[in-house]
Design an enzyme around this catalytic site. Sequence first.
Site, PDB file in Angstrom:
ATOM      1  N   TYR A   1      12.359  26.916  27.269  1.00  5.18           N
ATOM      2  CA  TYR A   1      11.865  25.745  27.987  1.00  5.18           C
ATOM      3  C   TYR A   1      12.260  25.781  29.459  1.00  5.18           C
ATOM      4  O   TYR A   1      11.436  25.578  30.344  1.00  5.18           O
ATOM      5  CB  TYR A   1      12.347  24.464  27.322  1.00  5.18           C
ATOM      6  CG  TYR A   1      11.431  23.999  26.218  1.00  5.18           C
ATOM      7  CD1 TYR A   1      10.764  22.791  26.293  1.00  5.18           C
ATOM      8  CD2 TYR A   1      11.204  24.795  25.104  1.00  5.18           C
ATOM      9  CE1 TYR A   1       9.905  22.370  25.292  1.00  5.18           C
ATOM     10  CE2 TYR A   1      10.346  24.393  24.092  1.00  5.18           C
ATOM     11  CZ  TYR A   1       9.696  23.178  24.194  1.00  5.18           C
ATOM     12  OH  TYR A   1       8.840  22.777  23.205  1.00  5.18           O
TER      13      TYR A   1
ATOM     14  N   ASN B   1       9.213  16.598  18.029  1.00  8.72           N
ATOM     15  CA  ASN B   1       7.813  16.405  17.649  1.00  8.72           C
ATOM     16  C   ASN B   1       7.661  15.128  16.830  1.00  8.72           C
ATOM     17  O   ASN B   1       8.647  14.445  16.538  1.00  8.72           O
ATOM     18  CB  ASN B   1       7.310  17.599  16.815  1.00  8.72           C
ATOM     19  CG  ASN B   1       7.078  18.847  17.645  1.00  8.72           C
ATOM     20  OD1 ASN B   1       6.655  18.770  18.785  1.00  8.72           O
ATOM     21  ND2 ASN B   1       7.366  19.999  17.066  1.00  8.72           N
TER      22      ASN B   1
ATOM     23  N   HIS C   1       1.790  22.377  24.739  1.00  5.80           N
ATOM     24  CA  HIS C   1       2.035  20.980  25.137  1.00  5.80           C
ATOM     25  C   HIS C   1       1.401  20.654  26.490  1.00  5.80           C
ATOM     26  O   HIS C   1       1.947  19.888  27.282  1.00  5.80           O
ATOM     27  CB  HIS C   1       3.536  20.676  25.161  1.00  5.80           C
ATOM     28  CG  HIS C   1       4.197  20.787  23.827  1.00  5.80           C
ATOM     29  ND1 HIS C   1       4.163  19.778  22.892  1.00  5.80           N
ATOM     30  CD2 HIS C   1       4.890  21.802  23.261  1.00  5.80           C
ATOM     31  CE1 HIS C   1       4.825  20.151  21.804  1.00  5.80           C
ATOM     32  NE2 HIS C   1       5.262  21.388  22.007  1.00  5.80           N
TER      33      HIS C   1
END
Length: 489
Positions: free
Chosen positions: A338, A128, A55
């Site tokens: 994350y 997404n 990303h």
Amino acid sequence: MSQRPTLTTEAGAPVSDNQHSQTAGPNGPVLLQDHHLLEKLARFNRERIPERVVHAVGSGAYGTFEVTQDLTRFTRMKVFSAPGKKTEAFLRFSTVAGSKGAPDTARDPRGFAVRFYTEDGNWDLVGNNTPVFFLRDGIKFPDFIHSQKYDPYTNCQEPDNVWDFFSHSPEATHQFTWLFGDRGIPATLRHMDGFGSHTFQWMNAKGERFWVKFHFKTDQGIRTLTTQEAEVVGGKDPQHHQRDLYQAIDRGEFPSWTLKVQVMPEADAANYRFNPFDLTKVWPHRDYPLMEVGKLTLNRNPENFFAEVEQAALDPAHFVPGIGPSPDRMLQARLFAYGDAHRYRVGINSTQLPVNSPKGVKGGARNYGRDGAMRFDGNGGRGPNYEPNSFNGPAQTDEAPGTGYAVSGLTGTFVHGKHAEDTDFVQAGALYRLMDEAAKARLVENISGSLAQVSREDIITRAIAHFRAADEEYGSRIATAVQQKRRAR
């Protein structure tokens, strides 16, 4: 004419000359004592933080979420507490595989990560533009991304690697059908849907639990690019999606999405026809219809891309009261990955940056985190940095989060597979059969164009077998197209 502000060093001292270095005479060498020069060059050398492994190519904007329907019977989240309630939000779009500088029009899933600045803290819904993903277990994620990134020998993305991984990972068949279909390349970021993708848990004020999936439906309508169109658009402007988004907002054409949810009673999960926590599958709408929740509108561009988009650190572990995780294995892995990526990239104090701070919380975050690189607030002042304490420091609420779920059995490694339709191919085949003939032809052309570049016949054979398992016609058409393209090379 108003007087211009004085240019200063990082320490605030005025800079007398920003055009010439200090030297030993008019023609002599530059002096080490020129602090302004050294500071300026040293900062320039450090302007780039490590890019995201995935990303990396992103765009972002701020906006507002407004509740339009009352769903408090399902959740006690304050963000959804009443129709008409408005919450500030931030949305980051991205491609998955490309590194910084790659065209944002590539055939790739798009990240659709939404932050809601609620009064209970930041809620980050990091999804997404597809309702499914390539994998159902996070332990395979590093291998998957390595297969999509640059080869260690050629330093190029290699079809052999992409398709070899797929040929050994049949669960990716559904997502490959999405990716190589018409929606694989959105025309703009404004003209695509977004999904939470994972299954999450809701709890209402009565303590009742539900499983939930989130769908952001674009109000601009779906528009896509063909492979050929994307090559032209991306070749002319590798930042086409970024430019389109900020220009639309600057024009006052604020893009919006209607948020809808699917809600499953907690008890349904055990006997549903497939595992409802499997990220490679969707819940059919006939089983759990979409229900409207509200509208998300983007109406403000960031003032500084690096500060507000590159440093944005959205984290699916950022929950608020009323929502929590499910046993979705990919989600469980992301709850760690994350936040850890942000601590590595941006630093342990990244949550204090304006884009990441909990704007909706009166007084901001209150905890005992101290020190670390780039601590730029008061660092807790003279207050204690431990808990419990006797000095009126922040204390726990003693309120149960209420988003637990029952577990049983021995610990260990297990394969999914206790439901009637826990196969890797049923939904991929159903998606193929939903397409009209023109869409099927484009899908086959896109897949075969990539697969025909693979050098090893065994990889091609295994990959085609997955598509045949989804639908015999689907696989046969790909096999024929691949053979024709390979003969023509």
